[in-house]
Design an enzyme around this catalytic site. Structure first.
Site, short mmCIF file in Angstrom:
data_model
loop_
_atom_site.label_atom_id
_atom_site.label_comp_id
_atom_site.label_asym_id
_atom_site.label_seq_id
_atom_site.Cartn_x
_atom_site.Cartn_y
_atom_site.Cartn_z
N ARG A 108 0.87 -1.19 0.00
CA ARG A 108 0.00 0.00 0.00
C ARG A 108 0.89 1.23 0.00
NH1 ARG A 108 -5.14 1.78 3.70
NH2 ARG A 108 -6.10 0.35 2.22
N HIS A 135 -7.60 0.87 -6.15
CA HIS A 135 -7.79 0.06 -4.93
C HIS A 135 -8.47 -1.25 -5.33
CE1 HIS A 135 -7.93 -0.93 -0.85
NE2 HIS A 135 -8.82 -0.09 -0.39
N GLN A 138 -10.36 -3.79 -2.91
CA GLN A 138 -11.64 -3.24 -2.41
C GLN A 138 -12.79 -3.60 -3.36
OE1 GLN A 138 -12.17 -1.00 0.45
NE2 GLN A 138 -14.28 -1.50 -0.04
N ASP A 231 -17.15 7.92 -0.66
CA ASP A 231 -15.84 7.76 -0.01
C ASP A 231 -15.52 9.11 0.63
OD1 ASP A 231 -13.29 6.98 0.73
OD2 ASP A 231 -12.48 6.87 -1.31
N CYS A 272 -16.33 2.39 1.30
CA CYS A 272 -15.15 1.55 1.53
C CYS A 272 -14.68 1.62 2.99
CB CYS A 272 -14.03 1.94 0.59
SG CYS A 272 -13.62 3.70 0.66
N ARG A 321 -13.91 -7.73 2.75
CA ARG A 321 -12.50 -7.46 2.39
C ARG A 321 -11.64 -8.68 2.70
NH1 ARG A 321 -10.28 -2.69 2.14
NH2 ARG A 321 -8.82 -3.86 0.87
N1 CP Z 1 -11.22 0.34 2.87
C1 CP Z 1 -9.93 0.31 3.25
O1 CP Z 1 -9.02 0.11 2.44
O2 CP Z 1 -9.75 0.52 4.58
P1 CP Z 1 -8.34 0.68 5.31
O3 CP Z 1 -7.76 1.99 4.86
O4 CP Z 1 -8.67 0.66 6.77
O5 CP Z 1 -7.45 -0.46 4.91
N1 NVA Z 2 -9.87 7.24 -1.03
C1 NVA Z 2 -9.49 6.79 0.29
C2 NVA Z 2 -9.73 5.33 0.42
C3 NVA Z 2 -9.42 4.75 1.75
C4 NVA Z 2 -9.67 3.28 1.82
C5 NVA Z 2 -8.04 7.13 0.55
O1 NVA Z 2 -7.21 6.88 -0.34
O2 NVA Z 2 -7.72 7.65 1.62
#
Ligand code: CP
Ligand code: NVA
Length: 334
Positions: A108, A135, A138, A231, A272, A321
């Site tokens: 990530r 992502h 997700q 989101d 999400c 997830r």
């Molecule tokens: N939805 C998601 O990716 O959550 P986190 O940022 O907690 O991993």
């Molecule tokens: N768009 C958000 C998604 C988090 C799971 C971010 O990147 O912070």
């Protein structure tokens, strides 16, 4: 063509066919049933994976950890503070070293190019746990959740409300187009995706018999929707200063019960997570203190009423997830 995932990375949904994505969703449902019936499934005993996080996480990290352990694997977690990655050692060197220790790598971070580099140099499957651009894991959870509710995906109207060009909405547009859902991105024009990505999604949509549309009108978008998704308005890595602009642009796209009432009677709400749906977070309170006199920020992208309401499936989605990430790891490592 036979479906074969072995040794492949999972970097973006663009690399996977609808048949392959559907296979992963089916496999996730099987793993969910194994978990719910407490049936052991340590199918990958003896393997080891490493999880690299340059941004924070709750769901993705815990999903990879629990799924990895359920499959019988050893799991190592690394963040930039506890490794050399990025600041003292290049991604290329890190990839070459980790590829000798581990059977799979989750990453990530910020730039999509970095996750691609890891895949190129490590020689083992790399799973994208979120970048600025996409992502993908997700998406599997989101589609599994929609399918659990409607029993099918093709032909459903799927609406994303808000920042239509962030990692999640970019990936939703591509996923919906490929799986035959009719995607509507709803938000201000300057937050629509890049032209090339929209063109790509429309190409898929034409091929797979779906539609991809954008509008600035939230009521028009919500009308007849089967799923309304939102989101946070400012994603990880974006500067705090952007809040003022985003709030002023996006407050009219907040998902309210009034909008949900325009949707199909069976419509569901998705997010999400994490979400600012109340003032129970320090960031939510901080933003409310800064801008709360101009806007109702007791619930930013969604009201508490919708988030906790009977149409909300956000916690099923969060649970999914774990099952979907397990499916991706199993398919690519077995
Ligand atoms: N939805 C998601 O990716 O959550 P986190 O940022 O907690 O991993
Ligand atoms: N768009 C958000 C998604 C988090 C799971 C971010 O990147 O912070």
């Amino acid at each position: 063509m036979p479906i074969n995932f072995q040794g492949r990375s999972f970097l973006t949904l663009q690399d996977y066919t609808p048949e392959e994505i559907t296979y992963l969703i089916d496999l996730s449902a099987k793993f969910k049933s194994l978990k719910h019936t407490r049936t052991p499934h340590k199918y990958l005993e003896g393997k080891n994976i490493v999880l690299l996080f340059e941004k924070t996480s709750t769901r993705t990290r815990c999903s990879f950890e629990v799924a990895g352990m359920d499959l019988g694997m050893g799991v190592t977690y690394l963040d930039p503070g506890s490794s050399q990655m990025g600041h003292k050692e290049s991604i290329e060197d890190t990839a070459k070293v980790l590829g000798r220790f581990y059977d799979g790598i989750e990453y990530r971070g910020f730039d999509q190019k970095l996750v691609e580099k890891l895949a190129k140099y490590s020689g083992v499957p790399v799973w994208n746990g979120l970048t600025d651009a996409s992502h993908p894991t997700q998406m599997l959870a989101d589609m599994l959740t929609v399918r659990e509710n409607f029993g099918y995906l093709k032909g459903l109207k799927f609406v994303f409300m808000g920042d239509c060009r962030n990692n999640v909405s970019n990936s939703l547009m591509i996923t919906c187009a490929k799986l035959g859902l009719n995607y509507v991105g709803c938000g201000p024009k300057d937050l629509w995706p890049e032209k090339d990505l929209i063109a790509k999604a429309k190409e898929y949509a034409k091929y797979y018999n779906s539609t991809v549309e954008f509008t600035e009108d939230p009521e028009k978008a919500a009308k007849g929707a089967h799923a309304i998704y939102t989101d946070i308005w400012v994603s990880m890595g974006e500067p705090h200063e952007i809040y003022q602009k985003r709030i002023s642009e996006l407050h009219k796209y907040k998902v309210t019960q009034k909008l949900m009432d325009l949707a199909d009677p069976e419509a569901i709400f998705l997010h999400c997570l994490p979400s600012f749906h109340d003032l129970e977070t320090s960031t939510g309170r901080e933003i409310n203190e800064e801008f709360g006199d101009q806007y109702d920020l007791n619930g930013m992208e969604v009201t508490d009423e919708v988030f906790l309401g009977k149409q909300s499936r956000v916690f099923d989605e969060a649970e999914n997830r774990m099952h979907t990430i397990k499916a991706v790891m199993f398919a690519t490592l077995k």
